[in-house]
Design a protein around this motif. Sequence first.
Motif, PDB file in Angstrom:
ATOM      1  N   PHE A  33       0.799 -30.507 -14.894  1.00  0.00           N
ATOM      2  CA  PHE A  33       1.590 -30.696 -13.680  1.00  0.00           C
ATOM      3  C   PHE A  33       1.776 -29.348 -12.975  1.00  0.00           C
ATOM      4  O   PHE A  33       1.523 -29.219 -11.775  1.00  0.00           O
ATOM      5  N   VAL A  34       2.246 -28.359 -13.731  1.00  0.00           N
ATOM      6  CA  VAL A  34       2.539 -27.045 -13.151  1.00  0.00           C
ATOM      7  C   VAL A  34       1.277 -26.415 -12.567  1.00  0.00           C
ATOM      8  O   VAL A  34       1.290 -25.860 -11.457  1.00  0.00           O
ATOM      9  N   ASN A  35       0.165 -26.511 -13.279  1.00  0.00           N
ATOM     10  CA  ASN A  35      -1.069 -25.875 -12.828  1.00  0.00           C
ATOM     11  C   ASN A  35      -1.778 -26.640 -11.713  1.00  0.00           C
ATOM     12  O   ASN A  35      -2.794 -26.165 -11.190  1.00  0.00           O
ATOM     13  N   ALA A  36      -1.252 -27.792 -11.341  1.00  0.00           N
ATOM     14  CA  ALA A  36      -1.835 -28.548 -10.227  1.00  0.00           C
ATOM     15  C   ALA A  36      -1.446 -27.954  -8.875  1.00  0.00           C
ATOM     16  O   ALA A  36      -2.007 -28.336  -7.851  1.00  0.00           O
ATOM     17  N   PHE A  37      -0.497 -27.005  -8.866  1.00  0.00           N
ATOM     18  CA  PHE A  37       0.014 -26.450  -7.614  1.00  0.00           C
ATOM     19  C   PHE A  37      -0.425 -25.004  -7.427  1.00  0.00           C
ATOM     20  O   PHE A  37      -0.652 -24.268  -8.390  1.00  0.00           O
ATOM     21  N   ASP A  38      -0.527 -24.618  -6.168  1.00  0.00           N
ATOM     22  CA  ASP A  38      -0.918 -23.256  -5.803  1.00  0.00           C
ATOM     23  C   ASP A  38       0.351 -22.448  -5.520  1.00  0.00           C
ATOM     24  O   ASP A  38       1.150 -22.818  -4.654  1.00  0.00           O
ATOM     25  N   TYR A  39       0.526 -21.331  -6.242  1.00  0.00           N
ATOM     26  CA  TYR A  39       1.718 -20.504  -6.088  1.00  0.00           C
ATOM     27  C   TYR A  39       1.435 -19.186  -5.344  1.00  0.00           C
ATOM     28  O   TYR A  39       2.261 -18.283  -5.355  1.00  0.00           O
ATOM     29  N   ASN A  40       0.269 -19.101  -4.730  1.00  0.00           N
ATOM     30  CA  ASN A  40      -0.079 -17.952  -3.884  1.00  0.00           C
ATOM     31  C   ASN A  40       0.008 -16.620  -4.620  1.00  0.00           C
ATOM     32  O   ASN A  40       0.504 -15.624  -4.071  1.00  0.00           O
ATOM     33  N   TYR A  41      -0.478 -16.581  -5.860  1.00  0.00           N
ATOM     34  CA  TYR A  41      -0.516 -15.313  -6.578  1.00  0.00           C
ATOM     35  C   TYR A  41      -1.554 -14.394  -5.933  1.00  0.00           C
ATOM     36  O   TYR A  41      -2.671 -14.826  -5.619  1.00  0.00           O
ATOM     37  N   PRO A  42      -1.248 -13.124  -5.772  1.00  0.00           N
ATOM     38  CA  PRO A  42      -2.255 -12.172  -5.277  1.00  0.00           C
ATOM     39  C   PRO A  42      -3.432 -12.075  -6.253  1.00  0.00           C
ATOM     40  O   PRO A  42      -3.244 -12.154  -7.469  1.00  0.00           O
ATOM     41  N   THR A  43      -4.625 -11.892  -5.719  1.00  0.00           N
ATOM     42  CA  THR A  43      -5.824 -11.828  -6.561  1.00  0.00           C
ATOM     43  C   THR A  43      -5.972 -10.439  -7.171  1.00  0.00           C
ATOM     44  O   THR A  43      -5.515  -9.445  -6.591  1.00  0.00           O
ATOM     45  N   PRO A  44      -6.627 -10.336  -8.326  1.00  0.00           N
ATOM     46  CA  PRO A  44      -6.773  -9.039  -8.995  1.00  0.00           C
ATOM     47  C   PRO A  44      -7.827  -8.163  -8.316  1.00  0.00           C
ATOM     48  O   PRO A  44      -8.716  -8.660  -7.632  1.00  0.00           O
ATOM     49  N   TRP A  45      -7.713  -6.862  -8.535  1.00  0.00           N
ATOM     50  CA  TRP A  45      -8.699  -5.899  -8.070  1.00  0.00           C
ATOM     51  C   TRP A  45      -9.344  -5.244  -9.284  1.00  0.00           C
ATOM     52  O   TRP A  45      -8.686  -4.561 -10.049  1.00  0.00           O
ATOM     53  N   GLY A  46     -10.622  -5.499  -9.469  1.00  0.00           N
ATOM     54  CA  GLY A  46     -11.359  -4.835 -10.538  1.00  0.00           C
ATOM     55  C   GLY A  46     -11.243  -5.474 -11.907  1.00  0.00           C
ATOM     56  O   GLY A  46     -12.048  -5.189 -12.794  1.00  0.00           O
ATOM     57  N   GLU A  47     -10.259  -6.316 -12.121  1.00  0.00           N
ATOM     58  CA  GLU A  47     -10.076  -6.984 -13.415  1.00  0.00           C
ATOM     59  C   GLU A  47     -10.356  -8.481 -13.247  1.00  0.00           C
ATOM     60  O   GLU A  47     -10.383  -8.999 -12.137  1.00  0.00           O
ATOM     61  N   ALA A  48     -10.523  -9.152 -14.369  1.00  0.00           N
ATOM     62  CA  ALA A  48     -10.717 -10.603 -14.311  1.00  0.00           C
ATOM     63  C   ALA A  48      -9.418 -11.311 -13.958  1.00  0.00           C
ATOM     64  O   ALA A  48      -9.431 -12.373 -13.311  1.00  0.00           O
ATOM     65  N   PHE A  49      -8.276 -10.724 -14.372  1.00  0.00           N
ATOM     66  CA  PHE A  49      -6.986 -11.379 -14.171  1.00  0.00           C
ATOM     67  C   PHE A  49      -5.933 -10.393 -13.677  1.00  0.00           C
ATOM     68  O   PHE A  49      -5.983  -9.200 -13.982  1.00  0.00           O
ATOM     69  N   ALA A  50      -4.975 -10.926 -12.925  1.00  0.00           N
ATOM     70  CA  ALA A  50      -3.756 -10.192 -12.576  1.00  0.00           C
ATOM     71  C   ALA A  50      -2.577 -11.015 -13.065  1.00  0.00           C
ATOM     72  O   ALA A  50      -2.590 -12.254 -12.971  1.00  0.00           O
ATOM     73  N   VAL A  51      -1.556 -10.333 -13.601  1.00  0.00           N
ATOM     74  CA  VAL A  51      -0.380 -11.010 -14.146  1.00  0.00           C
ATOM     75  C   VAL A  51       0.790 -10.819 -13.182  1.00  0.00           C
ATOM     76  O   VAL A  51       1.072  -9.700 -12.742  1.00  0.00           O
ATOM     77  N   HIS A  52       1.457 -11.926 -12.857  1.00  0.00           N
ATOM     78  CA  HIS A  52       2.601 -11.884 -11.940  1.00  0.00           C
ATOM     79  C   HIS A  52       3.793 -12.547 -12.629  1.00  0.00           C
ATOM     80  O   HIS A  52       3.707 -13.690 -13.078  1.00  0.00           O
ATOM     81  N   VAL A  53       4.900 -11.808 -12.707  1.00  0.00           N
ATOM     82  CA  VAL A  53       6.065 -12.261 -13.471  1.00  0.00           C
ATOM     83  C   VAL A  53       7.268 -12.407 -12.542  1.00  0.00           C
ATOM     84  O   VAL A  53       7.495 -11.588 -11.665  1.00  0.00           O
ATOM     85  N   GLU A  54       8.019 -13.464 -12.748  1.00  0.00           N
ATOM     86  CA  GLU A  54       9.269 -13.676 -12.025  1.00  0.00           C
ATOM     87  C   GLU A  54      10.203 -14.479 -12.923  1.00  0.00           C
ATOM     88  O   GLU A  54       9.754 -15.316 -13.710  1.00  0.00           O
ATOM     89  N   GLY A  55      11.484 -14.218 -12.813  1.00  0.00           N
ATOM     90  CA  GLY A  55      12.456 -14.949 -13.622  1.00  0.00           C
ATOM     91  C   GLY A  55      13.763 -15.115 -12.884  1.00  0.00           C
ATOM     92  O   GLY A  55      14.073 -14.381 -11.948  1.00  0.00           O
ATOM     93  N   ALA A  56      14.532 -16.102 -13.311  1.00  0.00           N
ATOM     94  CA  ALA A  56      15.839 -16.385 -12.712  1.00  0.00           C
ATOM     95  C   ALA A  56      16.575 -17.359 -13.617  1.00  0.00           C
ATOM     96  O   ALA A  56      15.969 -18.001 -14.485  1.00  0.00           O
ATOM     97  N   PRO A  57      17.900 -17.491 -13.430  1.00  0.00           N
ATOM     98  CA  PRO A  57      18.616 -18.527 -14.178  1.00  0.00           C
ATOM     99  C   PRO A  57      18.008 -19.895 -13.887  1.00  0.00           C
ATOM    100  O   PRO A  57      17.661 -20.195 -12.740  1.00  0.00           O
ATOM    101  N   SER A  58      17.866 -20.711 -14.908  1.00  0.00           N
ATOM    102  CA  SER A  58      17.249 -22.022 -14.727  1.00  0.00           C
ATOM    103  C   SER A  58      18.208 -22.973 -14.013  1.00  0.00           C
ATOM    104  O   SER A  58      19.376 -23.073 -14.389  1.00  0.00           O
ATOM    105  N   ARG A  59      17.707 -23.646 -12.993  1.00  0.00           N
ATOM    106  CA  ARG A  59      18.530 -24.640 -12.305  1.00  0.00           C
ATOM    107  C   ARG A  59      18.722 -25.865 -13.186  1.00  0.00           C
ATOM    108  O   ARG A  59      19.689 -26.613 -13.024  1.00  0.00           O
TER     109      ARG A  59
END
Length: 538
Positions: free
Chosen positions: A120-146
């Motif tokens: 379900f979660v991976n069915a959506f596009d979250y507009n992560y910036p693409t990596p430069w020079g690597e196969a992957f880029a990691v993007h982290v965000e956190g907040a209190p859970s609703r």
Amino acid sequence: MKTEFKTVYRLSVVLAMCGLMLFIYTGCGGSDDAGETGDIYAEDGYATQGGTSFGLPPPGGVAYDGAVFKDYGTNQFIDTRDDHLSTFGMDVDTASYSITRNYLRDGSLPPPEAVRVEEFVNAFDYNYPTPWGEAFAVHVEGAPSRFGGVERLREPRAGKRRRVPQDDEQLQLLRIGIQGRVVSDENRKDAMLTFVIDVSGSMAIENRLELVKGALTLLVEELRPRDKVAIVAYSNRARIVLPHTGIEGREGILAAIHSLVPEQATNVDEGLRLGYNLALRNPKIGGINRVILCSDGVANVDATDPDVILRKVRGHVAEGITLTTIGVGIENFNDVLLEQLADNGNGSYAYVDTLDEAKRVFVENLTGTLQLIAKDAKVQVGFNPQVVSRFRLLGYENRHLDHEEFRDDRADGGEIGAGHSVTALYEIKLAEGARGHLATVSIRYKDPDTHRSSEITEEIFTTQLKRTFQAASAEFQLAATVAEFAEILRESFWAEGGNLATVSQSLRDIAPRIHNEQVDEFRHLVSRAARFKGLNLE
């Protein structure tokens, strides 16, 4: 006269009985205008059309006979004093979300075991910036859970309702987004594609074969001059419908596709064997060599044991042939076989319920569907026990790996296509007053061409956690809302205190900040699921 009267009388009785039987068979009930164009549903969740029920089981029941899904369990909270690591194989499959959409559109809730949170979660596009020079880029965000408070850490007493957690009691929700390198359509490798198409009798149900033919027609229009396509069809026996043909033979390819008609039984084993043999006869050196199975997953001739079929598929991976599975239909649909075939064939699994979904898979994301940027990709998150007291990974139950398998290059991970992203959500409980280093994210993968292993690490700190859920990005809030919807549908223990009204409100809050058709569709599905559960979200 009496004889004629008796004849008319008997005829009237017969007609009345026929009418009564038809009434009982089709059911009755006035149309319930759901306010949706071209779509009418009874309030109890039975699919209806023109006020006539078509007999779908009520929500909570088994919606279609013979559909095969598997319950992989639900991840538990883990005390970091016992184990501070979380290890799993990457997964970009989205079939579970599409299957659920099909159930809801057809007028019933999905079976809980059909719901896989990560898909379900991976069915959506979250507009992560693409990596430069690597196969992957990691993007982290956190907040209190609703959606979760510390009450989720404790089992409720019998008959006691969960109370609403206070702000200082809330769990944190951590989102780890992994974005894969993008490959332009112009730079995609040349492809040698072998379609293995199910033309058994079950493919006549729900117009399945016609949907497959429509999907393949869309794909043919996207092929380049150096790509080639072959078609194998199987029913009782398998046969070559079209040898590998370049796009210059477009008319012949389309004619072969449109010549397919439903036949008899289902010999998946022979179809795959012939497909792989054909692919091995004409490999594209340095290119993409892919078998694409289009089926409802039913197997009833020759080898029908999934383990036997899977062993044969596994053997072809070393020969450089990968497998994508495309599922269609619901009645007698075998989700388990198609998912495991793709996993063992080093490919991906998609479910096509509409031509729009076929367009997403075969047109908008063709390069991502076909070209790999990483093989055996794995994730390991190491939480700092001094900062995080407990954690729970949402989903990925069937992708679990032992911690020592992370750096064991013989252990199977996930295959990631160009431009694909993977999102992992963790509910975490911070230690009281804890600050500083929260966790380390490590990604390990093999280059699909050189087979060399590489590793990427990213550090996470408590300063990356927002103070409130509302302060987080709209994409973060969307991922959290999608996950909660899946948790409720699969009847997760950890979502017992959750409700679709809160999910719906969260979507209303997000809507002004994200404008796309997929989110609009999601709101529609949440409303429908709520109605089938007897809730009014108005």
